[in-house]
Design an enzyme around this catalytic site. Structure first.
Site, PDB file in Angstrom:
ATOM      1  N   HIS A 278       0.849  -1.189   0.000  1.00 35.20           N
ATOM      2  CA  HIS A 278       0.000   0.000   0.000  1.00 35.20           C
ATOM      3  C   HIS A 278       0.878   1.230   0.000  1.00 35.20           C
ATOM      4  O   HIS A 278       1.944   1.231   0.608  1.00 35.20           O
ATOM      5  CB  HIS A 278      -0.914   0.018   1.240  1.00 35.20           C
ATOM      6  CG  HIS A 278      -2.064   0.948   1.091  1.00 35.20           C
ATOM      7  ND1 HIS A 278      -1.990   2.281   1.433  1.00 35.20           N
ATOM      8  CD2 HIS A 278      -3.309   0.753   0.596  1.00 35.20           C
ATOM      9  CE1 HIS A 278      -3.146   2.855   1.159  1.00 35.20           C
ATOM     10  NE2 HIS A 278      -3.966   1.953   0.652  1.00 35.20           N
ATOM     11  N   GLU A 331      -7.837  -5.318   0.082  1.00 40.81           N
ATOM     12  CA  GLU A 331      -8.414  -6.111  -0.997  1.00 40.81           C
ATOM     13  C   GLU A 331      -8.288  -7.617  -0.768  1.00 40.81           C
ATOM     14  O   GLU A 331      -9.018  -8.389  -1.360  1.00 40.81           O
ATOM     15  CB  GLU A 331      -7.736  -5.757  -2.317  1.00 40.81           C
ATOM     16  CG  GLU A 331      -7.721  -4.270  -2.598  1.00 40.81           C
ATOM     17  CD  GLU A 331      -8.907  -3.820  -3.416  1.00 40.81           C
ATOM     18  OE1 GLU A 331      -8.977  -4.194  -4.567  1.00 40.81           O
ATOM     19  OE2 GLU A 331      -9.756  -3.106  -2.879  1.00 40.81           O
TER      20      GLU A 331
HETATM   21  N1  ACO Z   1       3.761  -7.678  -4.651  1.00 45.36           N
HETATM   22  C1  ACO Z   1       5.094  -7.708  -4.904  1.00 45.36           C
HETATM   23  N2  ACO Z   1       5.882  -6.602  -4.828  1.00 45.36           N
HETATM   24  C2  ACO Z   1       5.297  -5.450  -4.488  1.00 45.36           C
HETATM   25  C3  ACO Z   1       3.922  -5.352  -4.212  1.00 45.36           C
HETATM   26  C4  ACO Z   1       3.150  -6.525  -4.291  1.00 45.36           C
HETATM   27  N3  ACO Z   1       1.832  -6.509  -4.038  1.00 45.36           N
HETATM   28  N4  ACO Z   1       3.627  -4.068  -3.914  1.00 45.36           N
HETATM   29  C5  ACO Z   1       4.767  -3.371  -4.011  1.00 45.36           C
HETATM   30  N5  ACO Z   1       5.793  -4.216  -4.361  1.00 45.36           N
HETATM   31  C6  ACO Z   1       7.201  -3.872  -4.538  1.00 45.36           C
HETATM   32  C7  ACO Z   1       7.447  -3.239  -5.898  1.00 45.36           C
HETATM   33  O1  ACO Z   1       7.713  -4.217  -6.871  1.00 45.36           O
HETATM   34  C8  ACO Z   1       8.645  -2.367  -5.592  1.00 45.36           C
HETATM   35  O2  ACO Z   1       9.768  -3.207  -5.563  1.00 45.36           O
HETATM   36  P1  ACO Z   1      11.208  -2.671  -6.085  1.00 45.36           P
HETATM   37  O3  ACO Z   1      11.650  -1.689  -5.030  1.00 45.36           O
HETATM   38  O4  ACO Z   1      12.028  -3.917  -6.128  1.00 45.36           O
HETATM   39  O5  ACO Z   1      10.988  -2.034  -7.413  1.00 45.36           O
HETATM   40  C9  ACO Z   1       8.390  -1.891  -4.168  1.00 45.36           C
HETATM   41  O6  ACO Z   1       7.549  -2.888  -3.562  1.00 45.36           O
HETATM   42  C10 ACO Z   1       7.685  -0.534  -4.089  1.00 45.36           C
HETATM   43  O7  ACO Z   1       6.582  -0.568  -4.997  1.00 45.36           O
HETATM   44  P2  ACO Z   1       5.834   0.732  -5.521  1.00 45.36           P
HETATM   45  O8  ACO Z   1       5.108   0.389  -6.771  1.00 45.36           O
HETATM   46  O9  ACO Z   1       6.762   1.910  -5.541  1.00 45.36           O
HETATM   47  O10 ACO Z   1       4.818   0.979  -4.344  1.00 45.36           O
HETATM   48  P3  ACO Z   1       3.533   1.897  -4.436  1.00 45.36           P
HETATM   49  O11 ACO Z   1       3.393   2.572  -3.138  1.00 45.36           O
HETATM   50  O12 ACO Z   1       3.557   2.752  -5.641  1.00 45.36           O
HETATM   51  O13 ACO Z   1       2.395   0.789  -4.682  1.00 45.36           O
HETATM   52  C11 ACO Z   1       0.457  -0.495  -4.667  1.00 45.36           C
HETATM   53  C12 ACO Z   1       1.287   0.566  -3.924  1.00 45.36           C
HETATM   54  C13 ACO Z   1       0.127   0.031  -6.055  1.00 45.36           C
HETATM   55  C14 ACO Z   1      -0.825  -0.753  -3.919  1.00 45.36           C
HETATM   56  C15 ACO Z   1       1.276  -1.793  -4.786  1.00 45.36           C
HETATM   57  O14 ACO Z   1       1.640  -2.254  -3.514  1.00 45.36           O
HETATM   58  C16 ACO Z   1       0.571  -2.890  -5.581  1.00 45.36           C
HETATM   59  O15 ACO Z   1       0.616  -2.880  -6.815  1.00 45.36           O
HETATM   60  N6  ACO Z   1      -0.106  -3.874  -4.889  1.00 45.36           N
HETATM   61  C17 ACO Z   1      -0.798  -4.929  -5.570  1.00 45.36           C
HETATM   62  C18 ACO Z   1      -2.158  -4.479  -6.059  1.00 45.36           C
HETATM   63  C19 ACO Z   1      -3.149  -4.261  -4.939  1.00 45.36           C
HETATM   64  O16 ACO Z   1      -3.224  -5.007  -3.976  1.00 45.36           O
HETATM   65  N7  ACO Z   1      -3.945  -3.185  -5.095  1.00 45.36           N
HETATM   66  C20 ACO Z   1      -4.917  -2.754  -4.111  1.00 45.36           C
HETATM   67  C21 ACO Z   1      -4.371  -1.626  -3.304  1.00 45.36           C
HETATM   68  S1  ACO Z   1      -5.421  -1.181  -1.974  1.00 45.36           S
HETATM   69  C22 ACO Z   1      -6.471   0.006  -2.595  1.00 45.36           C
HETATM   70  O17 ACO Z   1      -6.111   0.832  -3.376  1.00 45.36           O
HETATM   71  C23 ACO Z   1      -7.842  -0.010  -2.183  1.00 45.36           C
END
Ligand code: ACO
Length: 396
Positions: A278, A331
């Protein structure tokens, strides 16, 4: 190069400041609706702990709180419940068109809902917020929020070849939500589980869809346009499109012994685990904590299995993404709760949209009341202007 182009020197306008990608950590407005304290795993609506509200209040009480600013007393709750139950009637011309929208293949309920919201806004003659009073905006906000489940269930049933089920006016929002889906009065424990989910997801700070709604309203546009834009923003898997994917992951894993290998392979190949991570929470997402509890209370194998897989997923994320502070988000258990309560997978994100209507409309009212056009800048990084057109280049 032409003489004119040689003569013109266009110095770049320097932006006041350059913000981080994704606007992370940037405050772009003031709000008194609510806020998220990511480091503490806490969020609130108008100062009240949102998890406590979900545990103790009805949908209507929290809807009123977000819309009117204060918790309703008993009489106000009764009147608001009555007012909103009476609003669950679609304009005739929209009701007639639902089967045509639902016939578009492939049927995607959220897309169909987005279309129906747009049509309803036109049918109700929603005018630009710039031209109407705060009270009129508030009435439109409550009406559209009451109508979204009617549109959604009408569309869903039409796609199944079934007639719409009028909502029982005696039922509150959550129970009527399920009743309009199935035609049956729902089991109380299912209605209450769904109600808790709906309250937990009504609002969540300056998330992408709320920001989208505010940007649209800041132009003075009508409430329908802002809601259509917000639904579009919510549809993405990085925002609201994850719960059915999280459940799909559980189905694909199948048994606990396959989980570690499966999840590791996914993360190692650069994919994201749906229902984890998140932007704001760097500790447990309080919504996932309550939804885990609700899922386990509802019972069933899926909730148990989800819990087993969750532990393994967190271990995998810790191993392959150390230091990123990835936890279970709202989620992950949302899908389990909705599925157990009888809501089909393709209605998960639309259900999220239904509850988020409360937050979007509260944000719309707030934005309209204290408006300034939201119009940021970008840092131009393309070829230096002004570029001369290639020799001989012209209209053809
Ligand atoms: N699985 C694996 N790796 C992840 C995940 C995940 N669910 N979430 C983040 N990471 C990793 C990224 O790959 C990145 O790794 P890196 O440093 O090696 O490149 C690091 O963690 C940071 O990721 P960002 O994309 O910069 O984090 P951001 O804060 O932008 O993303 C988000 C938040 C979009 C929710 C992300 O965690 C994600 O895509 N989760 C999966 C989708 C999901 O569950 N969505 C619902 C969100 S809740 C809501 O909005 C109601």
């Amino acid at each position: 190069m032409s003489d004119a182009a040689e003569e013109v020197k266009v110095a770049p306008t320097m932006p006041a400041m350059v913000l981080p990608p994704g606007l992370e950590g940037v405050a772009v407005a003031e709000t008194s609706i609510g806020d998220v304290r990511g480091e503490h795993g806490f969020f609130h609506y108008r100062g009240y702990d949102a998890v406590e509200l979900a545990r103790t209040c009805s949908f209507e009480q929290v809807w009123y709180l977000l819309t009117e600013g204060e918790l309703p007393d008993r009489e106000q709750t009764r009147r608001f419940r009555e007012e909103t139950a009476q609003l669950r009637r679609l304009p005739e011309e929209v009701a007639k068109l639902l089967p045509a929208i639902a016939a578009i293949e492939p049927f995607a309920p959220l897309d169909a809902l987005r279309t129906a919201v747009s049509l309803t806004a036109s049918a109700l003659g929603l005018r630009p917020v710039m031209d109407i009073s705060a009270e009129e905006i508030r009435l439109q906000a409550v009406r559209m929020t009451a109508l979204v489940p009617v549109m959604l269930m009408g569309l869903y049933r039409a796609h199944q070849g079934q007639e719409p089920v009028p909502a029982d006016p005696e039922l509150g929002y959550a129970a009527a939500y399920l009743q309009m889906l199935t035609g049956e009065h729902p089991h109380e424990k299912h209605a209450r589980a769904v109600e808790k989910y709906l309250i937990l997801t009504m609002d969540h700070g300056f998330n992408a869809s709320t920001f989208t709604a505010r940007v649209i309203i800041s132009t003075g546009a009508d409430l329908g346009s802002a809601l259509v834009g917000a639904i579009g923003a919510l549809s993405g898997p990085m925002h609201g499109g994850a719960p059915s994917r999280a459940l799909q992951t559980l189905d694909e894993i199948g048994t606990e012994d396959r989980a570690y290998e499966y999840l590791r392979r996914r993360v190692a190949s650069g994919q994201r685990l749906m229902g984890f991570g998140h932007r704001i929470y760097k500790t447990d997402d309080p919504r996932s904590t309550l939804l885990r509890e609700v899922a386990l209370e509802l019972g069933g194998e899926q909730a148990q299995f989800a819990q087993q897989v969750e532990r393994i997923a967190l271990k995998v994320l810790n191993e392959l993404k150390p230091g990123r502070r990835l936890y279970t988000n709202v989620e992950y258990y949302a899908g389990v709760v909705m599925n157990t309560a009888g809501i089909p997978g393709d209605l998960f994100t639309p259900t999220f949209a239904s509850s988020r209507m409360v937050g979007w409309t509260a944000a719309i009212c707030e934005q309209a009341a204290h408006n300034r056009l939201i119009r940021p800048s970008a840092v131009y990084v393309g070829p230096s202007p002004p570029r001369p057109l290639p020799d001989g280049y012209g209209y053809s």
